[in-house]
Enzyme design. Structure first.
Site, PDB file in Angstrom:
ATOM      1  N   CYS A   1      57.427  29.153 -44.724  1.00 24.95           N
ATOM      2  CA  CYS A   1      57.796  29.915 -45.929  1.00 24.95           C
ATOM      3  C   CYS A   1      59.128  29.420 -46.454  1.00 24.95           C
ATOM      4  O   CYS A   1      59.400  29.492 -47.646  1.00 24.95           O
ATOM      5  CB  CYS A   1      57.902  31.398 -45.594  1.00 24.95           C
ATOM      6  SG  CYS A   1      56.479  32.047 -44.722  1.00 24.95           S
TER       7      CYS A   1
ATOM      8  N   GLU B   1      56.902  39.907 -46.310  1.00 23.76           N
ATOM      9  CA  GLU B   1      57.592  38.652 -46.611  1.00 23.76           C
ATOM     10  C   GLU B   1      56.533  37.714 -47.136  1.00 23.76           C
ATOM     11  O   GLU B   1      55.507  37.487 -46.495  1.00 23.76           O
ATOM     12  CB  GLU B   1      58.255  38.104 -45.339  1.00 23.76           C
ATOM     13  CG  GLU B   1      59.142  36.887 -45.606  1.00 23.76           C
ATOM     14  CD  GLU B   1      58.503  35.616 -45.147  1.00 23.76           C
ATOM     15  OE1 GLU B   1      58.245  35.487 -43.933  1.00 23.76           O
ATOM     16  OE2 GLU B   1      58.235  34.748 -45.989  1.00 23.76           O
TER      17      GLU B   1
END
Lengths: 543, 85
Positions: free
Chosen positions: A327, A293
């Protein structure tokens, strides 16, 4: 004799403690913060359960007070990385052969230790070392970490229970082996829970790891290692090797035993080691399982039917909590001209109330960014906006690194929808606004969809359901986590499985069974009770 | 310290923090997701299409930054907190 067919029940999410004045958790947390601040510890490598002090050291400092040293940490050399690989491979056989109920019991014990005995420890370590306020530490280091452990045990139950059909006289089984080799866990600074899960998700499924923690998260990550050991994790199952990423990676990616990578971090680094793995592909005993990720350029998109108050709060919370270092943090917004005056006014009012300061003072909504390099990078983006004719800083823009790495919550308004801060991930408390004509909704949606190479999170706001649906369809591939009338941050384990595609990663959804499946290497087993004794099939017979 | 094209970005940033701003202005982002990218100065520059001549210039100018950590070296590449405030 252990002959129970056991299944872990579906748990509830760990309740979030308030840390309100006078609460027991607040008192305990304050005491732990003082304790950690009053000492300077030494953090070794931990390989095969042994602490190794290499002598090549670095300092762990507080982002909110960089003159304050929390710890000295030791860095791994290439030889230490090889030792860690060897220790992992040595521990592998007994760990993968341990009944999974026992493995899960260890991970569930970690959850209980974090929920009780070590809650203040892991929160205080995360606050001091990673610059989080009590709420941000609580939802990450305590609650999300605990949730990962508890829900993963339930997901593993579901996965192992899935078995193929068997016809009469035949038994078919799936044996969910771990990967053949070790898993390289490469964790980020911004979430203690992710650091834990990048190791423990593969470990629960019978894998062993070599763990390179982010240098700026070593303080809390070292405590995780200690708690894992106390819970009964055998030596060598996780091997803790702080140090330079490229030094460590060079050994890891040249090891024939590399079985998988569990990564959260930058797109650049992810793409770089994917290339290296491709180049080295013939060296490996199996194809390394790559799960990552990475970055995001997460958006808020409002239609003219949206409630401007709700959009405003989504911007302030989504962009500025934990200084935008999530994020999933909102970092670009597309706002219709008719709503902009109201939204601008509300954001200005809210941000005016924010204070930025030390984590020790619980009154601050925001604290410092992680380190000097990150600060300099963010400050440069702000400077680019100051220097541009197509950008205007309408809120904030101030920075100060004299004591801590403080950046004001900053809102940039642009006339060029492709201005650099609309396209590149900044990873700081900076959001860029592009105001579009109300009657150009479809064009603006297309702009949002095509502006960034990322596709991690995004949010759309509209009260008009048809327009909401139009945005939902137009932005289908622009985010792996997509929010309707809510901010694009704050994914919860088991509720919003997390991950994005395009440049944002492999979308293997942490916080769901989808991630755990990636750490299995199933073997199909067929047993026939009465096997044929003649090769001839009936169709071969003469008429 | 001596700068050369083979220096890792991690080491460069650790030793010469002003290199973050310098390289950004040249179009090379070495901090992503709050962390340094992997690889060498040369690799990072080549990825962005810079030539050997460009890389040689980077090395020279970064060396000046490394040798003058507390001074304004004339590139206006360093972060000036007062100016930004």
């Amino acid at each position: 004799m252990n002959n129970a067919i056991f299944s872990f029940p579906h748990p509830q999410n760990e309740p979030i403690k308030s840390y309100a004045p006078g609460s027991p958790e607040r008192i305990e947390l304050k005491a732990k913060l003082e304790e950690f601040k009053s000492q300077e510890i030494e953090i070794p490598l931990i390989i095969g359960g042994k602490e190794i002090f290499t002598g090549d050291t670095g300092k762990v400092v507080m982002p909110t007070d960089h003159g304050h040293v929390l710890a000295t940490y030791h860095k791994a050399s290439p030889e230490h990385v090889q030792m860690a690989i060897d220790a992992a491979m040595k521990a592998k056989k007994s760990w993968e052969e341990m009944p999974w109920i026992e493995r899960a019991s260890i991970t569930l014990k970690v959850a209980e230790l974090l929920a009780t005995k070590y809650r203040s420890t892991i929160n205080a370590a995360t606050m001091l070392g990673q610059g989080k306020n009590p709420f941000q530490a609580e939802i990450d280091a305590a609650c999300e970490t605990i949730d990962f452990f508890r829900f993963n045990a339930a997901y593993a139950s579901q996965i192992y229970a899935q078995q193929p059909n068997s016809s009469t006289g035949v038994i078919n089984r799936l044996e969910y082996r771990p990967l053949e080799g070790f898993v390289f866990a490469l964790s980020p600074f911004n979430f203690t829970s992710i650091a834990s899960n990048l190791n423990m998700a593969p470990v629960l499924m019978g894998n062993v790891t070599v763990w390179k923690p982010a240098t700026t998260a070593i303080f809390s990550n070292y405590w995780l290692m200690k708690i894992f050991k106390e819970a009964g994790l055998p030596d060598g199952v996780i091997n803790f090797v702080p140090g330079k990423g490229s030094t460590i990676g060079n050994v890891i990616f040249n090891s024939p035993e590399l079985g998988g990578i569990h990564f959260t971090g930058s797109t650049n680094t992810f793409q770089q080691f994917w290339k290296i793995i491709g180049k080295n592909i013939t060296k490996y005993k199996s194809y390394p399982r790559i799960v990552g990720e990475t970055g995001g350029k997460d958006f808020i998109f409002a239609h003219s039917s949206a409630d401007p108050e709700i959009v405003s709060v989504a911007i302030t919370r989504g962009a500025f909590e934990y200084q935008g270092q999530k994020c999933s943090a909102a970092s670009r917004a597309y706002i219709p001209a008719s709503l902009w005056p109201t939204i601008e006014s509300r954001i200005k009012d809210d941000v005016a109330e924010f204070t930025v300061g030390d984590v020790i003072d619980f009154s601050h909504f925001m604290n410092a960014v992680i380190d000097e390099a990150a600060f300099d990078s963010i400050a440069n983006y702000i400077q680019m906006a100051k220097d541009s004719n197509s950008a205007e800083i309408i809120i904030g823009g101030g920075v100060d690194k004299s004591k801590g790495y403080f950046v004001e919550p900053t809102v940039i308004k642009v006339t060029d929808p492709h201005f650099v801060t609309m396209e590149e991930e900044i990873f700081g408390p900076v959001i860029t606004i592009y105001v579009y004509d109300d009657d150009k909704y479809a064009e603006a949606l297309e702009l949002c969809n095509t502006t960034s190479p990322y596709a991690l999170t995004g949010a759309i706001f509209a009260q008009d359901r048809e327009k909401l649906l139009e945005g939902y369809n137009a932005l289908r591939y622009s985010a792996g986590n997509f929010y309707l009338n809510d901010k694009p941050t704050g994914a919860v384990v088991d509720q919003q499985p997390f991950g994005g595609a395009r440049g944002s990663g492999t979308n293997d959804k942490a916080g769901s069974y989808l991630n755990l499946v990636r750490w299995t290497n199933p073997r199909t087993i067929k047993e026939t009770f009465v096997a044929p004794t003649n090769y001839r099939y009936p169709f071969l017979d003469k008429e | 310290m001596t700068i050369n094209k083979d220096i890792s970005i991690e080491e460069l940033i650790e030793e010469v923090p002003a290199s973050v701003g310098y390289l950004m202005k040249e179009g090379i982002r070495c901090i992503v997701c709050g962390e340094p990218i992997w690889g060498s100065l040369e690799e990072a520059a080549e990825e962005k299409g810079f030539t050997n001549k460009d890389i040689e210039r980077f090395v020279k100018e970064l060396q000046v930054l490394a040798d003058n950590p507390d001074e304004n070296v004339g590139f206006e590449k360093k972060i000036d907190v007062d100016k930004l405030n």
